[in-house]
Design a protein around this motif. Structure first.
Motif: not given
Length: 68
Positions: A53-55, A16-20
């Motif tokens: 938010d998911a993170i 998720l952090r990578r995609e962000h």
């Protein structure tokens, strides 16, 4: 939370952090180059907020519960 859950949460957080980060870089690049499809940029920004938010939710699961 059981111990086996932590590695899967950590992996999901990483993804998720990578995609962000990738979305952030793309939005910044598009805005710097004068990209004018505001709808597309707005959708990317909304996706970034959903990822953020998911993170935050997953990070809170990694914090151990303390009995009061």
């Amino acid at each position: 939370m059981t111990e086996p859950d932590q590695p899967s949460i950590a992996q999901t957080l990483f993804e998720l952090r990578r995609e962000h980060r990738e979305l952030d870089a793309l939005v910044t690049h598009l805005q710097a180059t004068g990209f004018r499809d505001e709808l597309q940029v707005t959708r990317m920004k909304k996706r970034k907020l959903l990822l953020k938010d998911a993170i935050a939710r997953l990070e809170s699961k990694l914090i151990p519960d303390l009995d009061a």
